[in-house]
Design a protein around this motif. Structure first.
Motif, PDB file in Angstrom:
ATOM      1  N   LYS A  72     -22.879  44.944   6.050  1.00 38.78           N
ATOM      2  CA  LYS A  72     -24.359  45.404   6.722  1.00 38.78           C
ATOM      3  C   LYS A  72     -25.415  44.324   6.396  1.00 38.78           C
ATOM      4  N   GLU A  73     -25.186  43.837   5.162  1.00 40.16           N
ATOM      5  CA  GLU A  73     -26.287  42.886   5.033  1.00 40.16           C
ATOM      6  C   GLU A  73     -26.097  41.377   5.393  1.00 40.16           C
ATOM      7  N   ASP A  74     -24.782  41.166   5.727  1.00 42.83           N
ATOM      8  CA  ASP A  74     -24.400  39.802   6.162  1.00 42.83           C
ATOM      9  C   ASP A  74     -23.060  39.716   6.743  1.00 42.83           C
ATOM     10  N   LEU A  75     -22.852  39.927   8.279  1.00 40.54           N
ATOM     11  CA  LEU A  75     -21.622  40.336   8.762  1.00 40.54           C
ATOM     12  C   LEU A  75     -21.003  39.158   9.106  1.00 40.54           C
ATOM     13  N   SER A  76     -21.730  37.908   9.386  1.00 46.55           N
ATOM     14  CA  SER A  76     -21.135  36.709   9.449  1.00 46.55           C
ATOM     15  C   SER A  76     -20.567  36.200   8.448  1.00 46.55           C
ATOM     16  N   GLY A  77     -21.100  36.153   7.341  1.00 47.92           N
ATOM     17  CA  GLY A  77     -20.536  35.830   5.887  1.00 47.92           C
ATOM     18  C   GLY A  77     -19.445  36.526   5.305  1.00 47.92           C
ATOM     19  N   PHE A  78     -19.710  37.945   5.706  1.00 49.86           N
ATOM     20  CA  PHE A  78     -18.479  38.882   5.327  1.00 49.86           C
ATOM     21  C   PHE A  78     -17.046  38.548   6.176  1.00 49.86           C
ATOM     22  N   LEU A  79     -17.245  38.283   7.450  1.00 49.84           N
ATOM     23  CA  LEU A  79     -16.203  37.856   8.230  1.00 49.84           C
ATOM     24  C   LEU A  79     -15.493  36.180   7.638  1.00 49.84           C
ATOM     25  N   TYR A  80     -16.512  35.649   7.337  1.00 55.18           N
ATOM     26  CA  TYR A  80     -15.948  34.363   7.066  1.00 55.18           C
ATOM     27  C   TYR A  80     -15.398  34.285   5.708  1.00 55.18           C
ATOM     28  N   LYS A  81     -15.777  34.851   4.637  1.00 57.01           N
ATOM     29  CA  LYS A  81     -15.122  35.021   3.619  1.00 57.01           C
ATOM     30  C   LYS A  81     -14.000  35.944   3.287  1.00 57.01           C
ATOM     31  N   LEU A  82     -13.771  36.651   4.054  1.00 56.02           N
ATOM     32  CA  LEU A  82     -12.716  37.797   4.154  1.00 56.02           C
ATOM     33  C   LEU A  82     -11.470  37.310   4.075  1.00 56.02           C
ATOM     34  N   PRO A  83     -11.010  36.320   4.781  1.00 55.79           N
ATOM     35  CA  PRO A  83      -9.561  35.810   4.616  1.00 55.79           C
ATOM     36  C   PRO A  83      -9.241  34.981   3.159  1.00 55.79           C
ATOM     37  N   ILE A  84     -10.098  34.472   2.683  1.00 52.04           N
ATOM     38  CA  ILE A  84     -10.212  33.797   1.325  1.00 52.04           C
ATOM     39  C   ILE A  84     -10.049  35.011   0.170  1.00 52.04           C
ATOM     40  N   ARG A  85     -10.881  36.141   0.488  1.00 49.26           N
ATOM     41  CA  ARG A  85     -10.832  37.214  -0.534  1.00 49.26           C
ATOM     42  C   ARG A  85      -9.451  37.803  -0.505  1.00 49.26           C
ATOM     43  N   ILE A  86      -8.851  38.079   0.731  1.00 49.15           N
ATOM     44  CA  ILE A  86      -7.628  38.963   0.912  1.00 49.15           C
ATOM     45  C   ILE A  86      -6.601  38.065   0.077  1.00 49.15           C
ATOM     46  N   VAL A  87      -6.559  36.782   0.334  1.00 49.50           N
ATOM     47  CA  VAL A  87      -5.542  35.944  -0.218  1.00 49.50           C
ATOM     48  C   VAL A  87      -5.702  35.964  -1.909  1.00 49.50           C
ATOM     49  N   SER A  88      -6.847  35.921  -2.249  1.00 47.61           N
ATOM     50  CA  SER A  88      -7.092  35.637  -3.758  1.00 47.61           C
ATOM     51  C   SER A  88      -7.106  37.044  -4.650  1.00 47.61           C
ATOM     52  N   TYR A  91      -4.421  37.529  -7.108  1.00 50.08           N
ATOM     53  CA  TYR A  91      -4.767  37.018  -8.242  1.00 50.08           C
ATOM     54  C   TYR A  91      -5.839  37.669  -9.122  1.00 50.08           C
ATOM     55  N   ARG A  92      -6.559  38.048  -8.446  1.00 49.73           N
ATOM     56  CA  ARG A  92      -7.849  38.640  -9.279  1.00 49.73           C
ATOM     57  C   ARG A  92      -7.436  40.035  -9.958  1.00 49.73           C
ATOM     58  N   ILE A  93      -6.675  40.805  -9.260  1.00 48.71           N
ATOM     59  CA  ILE A  93      -6.156  42.114  -9.625  1.00 48.71           C
ATOM     60  C   ILE A  93      -5.153  41.721 -11.122  1.00 48.71           C
TER      61      ILE A  93
END
Length: 109
Positions: A72-88, A91-93
């Motif tokens: 809700k704060e930043d939809l475009s930034g959220f969608l841009y970072k989502l693939p990287i976060r899903i892949v990483s 590793y983070r877990i």
């Protein structure tokens, strides 16, 4: 789980003076306090596994609201970072689990 240390000058009953003490925190709660001069200390007995379970539950139960707030704060930034976060994410877990396992192993003794 997060472990941190802090040094503070506290009054030691054994030394009868204000001396440096090492304070150990687990998840921002005091776990132990030890005088650095006389090595006398106090350990607070807490169920480390209960702390771990509460932390995992809190993180899992708050995830939907955190994601909602983020997009809700930043939809475009959220969608841009989502693939990287899903892949990483795996590793983070694993990194968090290994860190928690080390802390649990240290306090189970």
């Amino acid at each position: 789980m997060k472990s941190s240390e802090m040094e503070a000058n506290l009054f030691c009953i054994s030394c009868n003076d204000e001396t440096p003490h090492l304070i150990l925190y687990i998840n921002n709660k005091i776990e132990s306090v030890e005088c650095e001069d006389c090595q006398r200390g106090m350990v607070l007995n807490r169920d480390i596994m209960k702390e771990f379970y509460n932390e995992v539950y809190e993180r899992i139960s708050s995830k939907p609201s955190r994601i909602t707030t983020e997009y809700k704060e930043d939809l475009s930034g959220f969608l841009y970072k989502l693939p990287i976060r899903i892949v990483s994410k795996p590793y983070r877990i694993m990194r968090d689990l290994n860190q928690s396992r080390k802390i649990i192993r240290r306090f189970k003794k």
